[in-house]
Design a protein around this motif. Sequence first.
Motif, PDB file in Angstrom:
ATOM      1  N   UNK A 199       6.340 110.137  88.603  1.00 39.43           N
ATOM      2  CA  UNK A 199       7.028 111.432  88.614  1.00 39.43           C
ATOM      3  C   UNK A 199       6.527 112.315  89.754  1.00 39.43           C
ATOM      4  N   UNK A 200       5.228 112.219  90.054  1.00 39.92           N
ATOM      5  CA  UNK A 200       4.661 113.019  91.142  1.00 39.92           C
ATOM      6  C   UNK A 200       5.120 112.503  92.507  1.00 39.92           C
ATOM      7  N   UNK A 201       5.377 111.201  92.615  1.00 41.81           N
ATOM      8  CA  UNK A 201       5.953 110.654  93.844  1.00 41.81           C
ATOM      9  C   UNK A 201       7.287 111.336  94.130  1.00 41.81           C
ATOM     10  N   UNK A 202       8.119 111.445  93.100  1.00 43.43           N
ATOM     11  CA  UNK A 202       9.419 112.115  93.271  1.00 43.43           C
ATOM     12  C   UNK A 202       9.246 113.537  93.780  1.00 43.43           C
ATOM     13  N   UNK A 203       8.302 114.258  93.213  1.00 44.18           N
ATOM     14  CA  UNK A 203       8.090 115.660  93.605  1.00 44.18           C
ATOM     15  C   UNK A 203       7.588 115.768  95.040  1.00 44.18           C
ATOM     16  N   UNK A 204       6.690 114.859  95.423  1.00 49.30           N
ATOM     17  CA  UNK A 204       6.164 114.881  96.797  1.00 49.30           C
ATOM     18  C   UNK A 204       7.264 114.557  97.798  1.00 49.30           C
ATOM     19  N   UNK A 205       8.062 113.562  97.488  1.00 46.56           N
ATOM     20  CA  UNK A 205       9.135 113.185  98.414  1.00 46.56           C
ATOM     21  C   UNK A 205      10.167 114.305  98.586  1.00 46.56           C
ATOM     22  N   UNK A 206      10.417 115.035  97.521  1.00 48.38           N
ATOM     23  CA  UNK A 206      11.362 116.162  97.647  1.00 48.38           C
ATOM     24  C   UNK A 206      10.861 117.188  98.665  1.00 48.38           C
ATOM     25  N   UNK A 207       9.553 117.265  98.826  1.00 48.32           N
ATOM     26  CA  UNK A 207       8.964 118.190  99.790  1.00 48.32           C
ATOM     27  C   UNK A 207       8.770 117.552 101.166  1.00 48.32           C
ATOM     28  N   UNK A 208       9.050 116.271 101.282  1.00 48.30           N
ATOM     29  CA  UNK A 208       8.838 115.598 102.555  1.00 48.30           C
ATOM     30  C   UNK A 208       7.387 115.239 102.807  1.00 48.30           C
ATOM     31  N   UNK A 209       6.588 115.118 101.742  1.00 44.85           N
ATOM     32  CA  UNK A 209       5.175 114.743 101.850  1.00 44.85           C
ATOM     33  C   UNK A 209       5.051 113.243 101.601  1.00 44.85           C
ATOM     34  N   UNK A 210       4.348 112.565 102.503  1.00 48.71           N
ATOM     35  CA  UNK A 210       4.154 111.124 102.365  1.00 48.71           C
ATOM     36  C   UNK A 210       3.202 110.818 101.204  1.00 48.71           C
ATOM     37  N   UNK A 211       3.445 109.674 100.553  1.00 51.99           N
ATOM     38  CA  UNK A 211       2.674 109.322  99.355  1.00 51.99           C
ATOM     39  C   UNK A 211       2.313 107.845  99.357  1.00 51.99           C
ATOM     40  N   UNK A 212       1.097 107.563  98.900  1.00 48.86           N
ATOM     41  CA  UNK A 212       0.704 106.220  98.479  1.00 48.86           C
ATOM     42  C   UNK A 212       0.242 106.331  97.024  1.00 48.86           C
ATOM     43  N   UNK A 213       0.296 105.233  96.309  1.00 49.07           N
ATOM     44  CA  UNK A 213      -0.145 105.216  94.912  1.00 49.07           C
ATOM     45  C   UNK A 213      -1.285 104.207  94.785  1.00 49.07           C
ATOM     46  N   UNK A 214      -2.349 104.618  94.125  1.00 53.36           N
ATOM     47  CA  UNK A 214      -3.502 103.746  93.956  1.00 53.36           C
ATOM     48  C   UNK A 214      -3.453 103.013  92.617  1.00 53.36           C
ATOM     49  N   UNK A 215      -3.993 101.794  92.633  1.00 54.39           N
ATOM     50  CA  UNK A 215      -3.941 100.978  91.426  1.00 54.39           C
ATOM     51  C   UNK A 215      -5.259 100.286  91.127  1.00 54.39           C
ATOM     52  N   UNK A 216      -5.271  99.485  90.062  1.00 62.61           N
ATOM     53  CA  UNK A 216      -6.496  98.875  89.549  1.00 62.61           C
ATOM     54  C   UNK A 216      -7.071  97.913  90.582  1.00 62.61           C
ATOM     55  N   UNK A 217      -8.361  97.703  90.483  1.00 66.53           N
ATOM     56  CA  UNK A 217      -9.265  97.864  89.375  1.00 66.53           C
ATOM     57  C   UNK A 217      -9.675  96.445  88.960  1.00 66.53           C
ATOM     58  N   UNK A 218     -10.123  96.303  87.762  1.00 62.48           N
ATOM     59  CA  UNK A 218     -10.455  95.004  87.161  1.00 62.48           C
ATOM     60  C   UNK A 218      -9.255  94.526  86.355  1.00 62.48           C
ATOM     61  N   UNK A 219      -8.652  93.424  86.757  1.00 63.63           N
ATOM     62  CA  UNK A 219      -7.431  92.925  86.103  1.00 63.63           C
ATOM     63  C   UNK A 219      -7.488  91.407  86.006  1.00 63.63           C
TER      64      UNK A 219
END
Length: 435
Positions: free
Chosen positions: A251-271
């Motif tokens: 949901x925060x990715x959507x909000x950042x993109x609406x503002x034209x702010x670039x985004x990466x998402x971080x993930x796990x971990x031990x899997x």
Amino acid sequence: MATQMQMAREGKITDAMKQVALDEHLSPEVIRAGVAKGVIAIPCNINHKGLKPRGVGEGLRVKVNANIGTSSTYPEVAPELDKLAEAVKCGADAVMDLSTGNNIDKSRKEIIEHSPVMVGTVPLYQATVRAIKEHGAVVEMTEEDILETIEKQAKDGADFMTLHCGVTLAAVERMRKQGRIMDIVSRGGSFIAGWMLHNERENPLYEHFDKILDICETYDVTLSLGDGMRPGCTADATDRGQLTELITLGELVDRAWRRGVQVMVEGPGHVPYDQIAANMKLEKRLCRNAPFYVLGPLVTDVAPGYDHITAAIGGTLAAVSGADFLCYVTPAEHLALPTIEDVHTGVITSRIAAHAADMVRGVPGAVEWDRKMAEARKILDWDAQLELAIDPELARKKRGERNKAGEEACSMCGDYCAVKIISKYFDKPQCPCND
């Protein structure tokens, strides 16, 4: 000044996009379109001078990050600058300054000044240190402490920032109800969760997300949405707390993109190995194919001293399944602050994992690199083999130490070299009667 995403949406191809296109052997228009859509990020703060921009995301070479930075035990910045130089020399595409030592501002400024690759930071570390010094406890940290630190690091030139915006009260409560062995192992995640539980308030990084976007937009900082709820052991992987956070991050990715702010998402971990592909697909689905940045994933918990290997095993599958950016893990993981030798090993090992995935992902030049090595081995061209090696220095060292000068075969096979023997028969001219 507009962000890379804003300019891409206006149809403009920036110098940074041209540089990425050149490095990736793709057209500038492909890069521009990916940045406009959000599936490619080019972290390049307007105040980071001397930066060679790199792209992260769909269709690009899998990138590798090296963590460096001071600690309270080792507060001097000079060794970290040496680690920076070593990481860049080994082919790292980024470094993260995780400094928590005595002079965090000095460490960050010097690392950014000396780094030709993108630099990431975790502002919450500095805000926490500040809170302890000024207020006596992490839980006394104020929203102003956090926002001022984010802006300071943005002004200094941080290209991307890990911010644990998805550690909400709901995510923490779901984690507690389900139960975990390791609870929260992310430093930033533990700081903010402790603050929330003590103050009985929502995460200020979540509540003030629009103010954070204001800062990121001003300096073109790429937002790296941190995985504060990541599993710290394989038994805790893919639980309710982790997935609740991931939904919020989408949901925060959507909000950042609406503002034209670039985004990466971080993930796990031990899997566990059999859950990695599903984790990658979930992130890509929930976060609309935003670039995915993973630590490992580490596929077992029992290999301290060898966790660079457990991370590489998971990293290749993660990247084949959709991850775009691998954070290195060194042999010192879970044990100590990495040495310069650990940095070298961590970067090279992660690059091997990334390259193995690039071959499957169809990245331009990946398969050709392996083919050139095979052709050099076929004719026992040692100079070419050593030049093509992902770690030429180590390859030259081992070749020189364990073989006689001018020896055509290697000391493993000696007179019984399969390549040399079979070439006598396969490479000689064929008799015309056999055509």
